[in-house]
Write a protein that holds these residues in place. Structure first.
Motif, PDB file in Angstrom:
ATOM      1  N   THR A  19      -3.879   4.737   0.598  1.00 55.75           N
ATOM      2  CA  THR A  19      -5.219   5.100   0.138  1.00 55.75           C
ATOM      3  C   THR A  19      -6.231   4.064   0.604  1.00 55.75           C
ATOM      4  N   LYS A  20      -5.867   2.802   0.435  1.00 52.29           N
ATOM      5  CA  LYS A  20      -6.775   1.726   0.853  1.00 52.29           C
ATOM      6  C   LYS A  20      -6.928   1.715   2.371  1.00 52.29           C
ATOM      7  N   LYS A  21      -5.828   1.948   3.075  1.00 52.70           N
ATOM      8  CA  LYS A  21      -5.853   1.917   4.539  1.00 52.70           C
ATOM      9  C   LYS A  21      -6.699   3.048   5.120  1.00 52.70           C
ATOM     10  N   PHE A  22      -6.558   4.261   4.574  1.00 56.51           N
ATOM     11  CA  PHE A  22      -7.249   5.408   5.149  1.00 56.51           C
ATOM     12  C   PHE A  22      -8.621   5.680   4.548  1.00 56.51           C
ATOM     13  N   PHE A  23      -8.797   5.355   3.258  1.00 57.81           N
ATOM     14  CA  PHE A  23     -10.067   5.670   2.604  1.00 57.81           C
ATOM     15  C   PHE A  23     -10.897   4.449   2.237  1.00 57.81           C
ATOM     16  N   GLY A  24     -10.283   3.259   2.281  1.00 61.67           N
ATOM     17  CA  GLY A  24     -11.032   2.038   2.058  1.00 61.67           C
ATOM     18  C   GLY A  24     -11.177   1.588   0.610  1.00 61.67           C
ATOM     19  N   PHE A  25     -10.474   2.222  -0.320  1.00 62.41           N
ATOM     20  CA  PHE A  25     -10.532   1.760  -1.707  1.00 62.41           C
ATOM     21  C   PHE A  25      -9.135   1.777  -2.322  1.00 62.41           C
ATOM     22  N   ASP A  26      -8.969   0.979  -3.369  1.00 65.13           N
ATOM     23  CA  ASP A  26      -7.671   0.856  -4.034  1.00 65.13           C
ATOM     24  C   ASP A  26      -7.281   2.144  -4.742  1.00 65.13           C
ATOM     25  N   CYS A  27      -5.962   2.334  -4.865  1.00 63.07           N
ATOM     26  CA  CYS A  27      -5.438   3.435  -5.667  1.00 63.07           C
ATOM     27  C   CYS A  27      -5.010   2.866  -7.029  1.00 63.07           C
ATOM     28  N   PRO A  28      -4.681   3.701  -7.999  1.00 64.81           N
ATOM     29  CA  PRO A  28      -4.251   3.187  -9.299  1.00 64.81           C
ATOM     30  C   PRO A  28      -2.958   2.363  -9.248  1.00 64.81           C
ATOM     31  N   GLY A  29      -2.218   2.453  -8.167  1.00 64.97           N
ATOM     32  CA  GLY A  29      -0.977   1.690  -8.046  1.00 64.97           C
ATOM     33  C   GLY A  29      -1.113   0.404  -7.253  1.00 64.97           C
TER      34      GLY A  29
END
Length: 103
Positions: A19-29
């Motif tokens: 998620t961070k790599k493709f969208f630029g923000f952290d995921c809940p995990g």
């Protein structure tokens, strides 16, 4: 293999957050792997700072493993409460993290 060597090897093989790599923000995990490694290393404060839900999650996992071998009277209720608590902590810490990034 020594524990220190094993921990160093584990650090080298951590999975990236997609998620961070493709969208630029952290995921809940985000932070779970690093928090688990900190927990194994004995750095309990760092584990909590990286991923506050680490402790309810560990309790839930330990309870599930325990109940595989030991019958507990209110097992389902405890599992549900631990799962809800873990979910609430994950969600609350994620909202808090995202809110602090915006400001």
């Amino acid at each position: 293999m020594r524990l220190a060597t094993l921990l160093l090897v584990l650090e080298d093989y951590m999975l990236p957050c997609f998620t961070k790599k493709f969208f630029g923000f952290d995921c809940p995990g985000c932070g779970l792997q690093r928090a688990t490694l900190s927990l194994v290393k004995g750095d309990f404060t760092a584990a909590f700072e990286m991923y506050p839900a680490i402790y309810p999650l560990v309790l839930l996992i330990l309870f599930i493993i325990t109940t595989a071998f030991v019958k507990i009277k209110f097992e389902l209720i405890v599992k549900i409460l631990l799962a809800i608590t873990t979910g609430i902590v994950i969600l609350a810490s994620y909202i808090f993290k995202m809110n602090n990034l915006i400001h």
